[in-house]
Structures are given as C-alpha cells and as structure tokens.
Write an enzyme that holds these catalytic residues in place. Structure first.
Site, PDB file in Angstrom:
ATOM      1  N   TRP A  69       0.662  -1.199   0.479  1.00  0.00           N
ATOM      2  CA  TRP A  69       0.166   0.017  -0.226  1.00  0.00           C
ATOM      3  C   TRP A  69       0.947   1.309   0.157  1.00  0.00           C
ATOM      4  CZ3 TRP A  69      -4.466  -1.086  -1.680  1.00  0.00           C
ATOM      5  CH2 TRP A  69      -5.091  -2.301  -1.742  1.00  0.00           C
ATOM      6  N   ASP A 138      -1.826   6.619   6.053  1.00  0.00           N
ATOM      7  CA  ASP A 138      -2.577   5.860   5.127  1.00  0.00           C
ATOM      8  C   ASP A 138      -2.908   4.804   6.704  1.00  0.00           C
ATOM      9  OD1 ASP A 138      -4.092   3.824   4.942  1.00  0.00           O
ATOM     10  OD2 ASP A 138      -2.754   3.723   3.089  1.00  0.00           O
ATOM     11  N   LYS A 162     -12.532  -0.960   7.777  1.00  0.00           N
ATOM     12  CA  LYS A 162     -12.045  -2.261   8.089  1.00  0.00           C
ATOM     13  C   LYS A 162     -12.178  -2.347   9.689  1.00  0.00           C
ATOM     14  CE  LYS A 162      -8.544  -3.661   4.952  1.00  0.00           C
ATOM     15  NZ  LYS A 162      -8.776  -3.000   3.865  1.00  0.00           N
TER      16      LYS A 162
HETATM   17  N1  PMP Z   1      -4.081   1.372   2.009  1.00  0.00           N
HETATM   18  C1  PMP Z   1      -4.704   0.061   3.009  1.00  0.00           C
HETATM   19  C2  PMP Z   1      -2.919   0.304   4.103  1.00  0.00           C
HETATM   20  C3  PMP Z   1      -5.033  -0.523   2.696  1.00  0.00           C
HETATM   21  O1  PMP Z   1      -5.673  -1.904   3.595  1.00  0.00           O
HETATM   22  C4  PMP Z   1      -6.327  -0.971   1.509  1.00  0.00           C
HETATM   23  C5  PMP Z   1      -7.013  -1.605   1.378  1.00  0.00           C
HETATM   24  N2  PMP Z   1      -6.834  -2.923   1.727  1.00  0.00           N
HETATM   25  C6  PMP Z   1      -6.124   0.214   1.024  1.00  0.00           C
HETATM   26  C7  PMP Z   1      -5.318   1.172   1.039  1.00  0.00           C
HETATM   27  C8  PMP Z   1      -7.478   0.869  -0.475  1.00  0.00           C
HETATM   28  O2  PMP Z   1      -7.674   0.929  -0.040  1.00  0.00           O
HETATM   29  P1  PMP Z   1      -9.486   1.306  -0.779  1.00  0.00           P
HETATM   30  O3  PMP Z   1      -9.652  -0.196  -0.962  1.00  0.00           O
HETATM   31  O4  PMP Z   1     -10.408   1.854   0.178  1.00  0.00           O
HETATM   32  O5  PMP Z   1      -9.002   2.368  -1.934  1.00  0.00           O
END
Ligand code: PMP
Length: 326
Positions: A69, A138, A162
């Site tokens: 991420w 994030d 989450k």
């Molecule tokens: N950042 C992290 C740490 C994540 O765990 C996730 C999704 N699992 C995301 C970003 C992406 O999130 P989204 O699907 O809401 O765009």
C-alpha cells in the site's frame, strides 16, 4: 422513511452525521484544530488527493515504503510531485525501518507512511519523527485499533471498511493549517478545505455508510473506547502469534517488533496442505483465511469486530490440524 431514503440535508440526517463526528472526535481525542472529513473514493483516492491537496506543483514529498500500500501511494504521488523515498524496507517487506534509518529530504511538503501494511501484516510500533514536516498516515487497517496521539500527525486517512463501517466511506482527519493548499486543478469535491467548509456535504455523501460508522463509534464507546480495543487487540495478536511460534507447521516471518495486531500472516511448512487447511478451516466456520493473492499463504485479519473467542477457536483449530498432519 429510513436513513437510506431521507435527503442528506434533512435535520434527521444532519444530526446523525454530526453525532458520528462528535463520537469519533471523542474516541480518538481529536484536538479542536483538526477537521474531520467524511469522503468517498476509498483510501486509494487519497493516494492522489494527498499530493493534490498538500503539495504545491514542483515540490517534493517524502514516503516511507514498507509494502504494497505504501508503494501504491508512491506510484500515484509520482504523477504530481517528486517523491523522495525516506526508507525502503524492500525485498519481501517483513520489517519496519527504525527511526535512525529514516532519511528525509529536508524540504518535503509532507511525509507519508502506512502504519499497518494490511497484506504482509507489518505494523509500525512507533510514530516516525519528521522534524516538523507534516506527517500523513494511511491508517486504513489500523485506525481505532489502539490509542494514538493525533497531534503527532498532519493528516490521517482511512477507508472505512476495516474498523469503521461499510465500504464507500473514507474518513480524513486533517490539521487546519494544511487546508487551503489545494492545487487549482484539484476537483472541487475533493478539495479538503471546501469539504471542511461544507460539513462534508458538497454533494451527496454515502449516507448509509456514514450512519453505520456512527453506530460503530457508539459501540466502541460503550465497549471502553480505543484503550480497551488496544488491550483486546494486543491480547488477540499475542495469542495467535504464540500459537504460530509454538508450532512446527506454521510460520510467521515478520520481524518481532513489526508484527501486526490486525493482520496476522502465516505460511504452512508443507504448502501442499494449503488447500486442505483452508477447506477444513471453512468447514469449522473459520472463513476468509486465505492470504492476499499477491503473497499467498494465510492471513487472519483480526480487526476490532473479531472477539477473542474467534481467535481462540482459530488457535485450537490450527493445533488440531497440525496434530492430524504430523
Ligand atoms: N491502504 C491500506 C493500508 C489498505 O489496507 C487498503 C485496502 N485494503 C487500501 C489502502 C485501499 O483501500 P480502498 O480499497 O478503500 O481504496
């Protein structure tokens, strides 16, 4: 009419929205000089919206890379600014760089990191010190899992799905002095200052997800807030890592000080047993244990909603499965 049918501008919904914000402020002890935004687009949209809102054209942003991420954030930020990687825990992403390894550019508009890498199960045990540069986090997979000091951050964002509520909602907590810096070509509905000035209602917000988030905040408050969640999450994680470490079949390869409280990853020393393990677990009511498609193996995501009894069941299943496959 239900919350899904009323207009977001009716007093009924405005009250729901305001209460959710007040409860989140209380839960996270958010100081008065921070705005709380209820947005759309998921955490992925923030990968672009952070540089668009916080970095002027031709500026530099610092990023700590600890996994998938973080990398996604870096790739997106490179479209808007010069990215300086302050530390790269590369390879298979099994560790968190310590503070003394962080090498900041010294002239960044902000510094970004991912406190919990959801896929590999790697979590920071400390908040990076940036020397006054606004720290952006994030927190998609760790928000509300334990107490944090919001004042250490310039901005926090998290996809809701989450620890907050249903998908479709993204929560942003941003310090007021960082507002008003958006580039002129930032879409108006994604301009943090405009959103803050309009109580997150520039256009129709995800009302049902917002309402549900409010219910989760009430549940958290009644359960003892983030202090209690932190205790429970630490106990859950300790139990599961303890079970893995004591076994000959399962293995977690994350450095001890970087093991996630939320996402516990493990592999089987006999990968041929993977599908049998997953099928037997599902038959025992233990679902969703397959690791992320990018890394394989197993992953037990034990977010706030997972009670300790669920982890106990998983541990006794794992021990029993190992006995049957010696
Ligand atoms: N950042 C992290 C740490 C994540 O765990 C996730 C999704 N699992 C995301 C970003 C992406 O999130 P989204 O699907 O809401 O765009």
């Amino acid at each position: 009419m239900s919350v899904m049918e009323i207009s977001h501008r009716t007093p009924g919904f405005v009250e729901v929205a305001a209460q959710a914000e007040a409860d989140l402020r209380e839960l996270m002890s958010i100081p008065a000089n921070y705005k709380v935004l209820f947005m759309q687009g998921g955490a992925s949209a923030q990968f672009s919206l952070v540089p668009l809102n916080l970095s002027p054209p031709n500026s530099t942003a610092d990023y700590i890379n600890t996994g998938h991420w973080s990398q996604r954030g870096i790739t997106e930020a490179r479209r808007y600014c010069s990215v300086h990687v302050a530390a790269d825990a590369g390879g298979d992403y099994r560790r968190v760089p310590p503070q003394q390894e962080l090498c900041f550019s010294g002239h960044a508009a902000y510094a970004h990191y991912t406190p919990n890498e959801t896929i590999s199960g790697v979590e920071f045990g400390y908040v990076p010190e940036t020397g006054g540069v606004p720290l952006v986090a994030d927190m998609s997979s760790s928000i509300l899992s334990r107490p944090i000091d919001v004042a250490k951050f310039g901005m926090i964002y998290a996809g809701a799905q989450k620890n907050i509520g249903p998908s479709g909602l993204t929560v942003v907590v941003v310090r007021e002095d960082l507002l008003g810096r958006a580039r002129p070509d930032t879409p108006h509905v994604f301009d943090y200052e405009a959103i803050a000035d309009n109580q997150s209602m520039l256009n129709t917000p995800p009302t049902f997800a917002w309402y549900m988030a409010g219910l989760v905040f009430k549940w958290l408050k009644a359960a003892g807030g983030v202090t209690e969640m932190g205790k429970r999450n630490q106990a859950k994680a300790a139990m599961l890592y303890g079970c893995i470490d004591a076994s000959g079949l399962y293995r977690n390869s994350v450095a001890n000080d970087a093991r996630s409280w939320m996402n516990v990853t493990f592999t089987l020393s006999k990968p041929a047993l993977d599908s049998e393990f997953l099928a037997a677990a599902a038959a025992a009511g233990l679902k969703g244990l397959k690791g992320h498609r990018l890394v394989g193996g197993m992953r037990a995501s034990i977010y706030n909603a997972m009670p300790i009894e669920g982890v106990e069941k998983l541990c006794s299943f794992m021990q029993d499965f190992e006995r049957r496959h010696r």
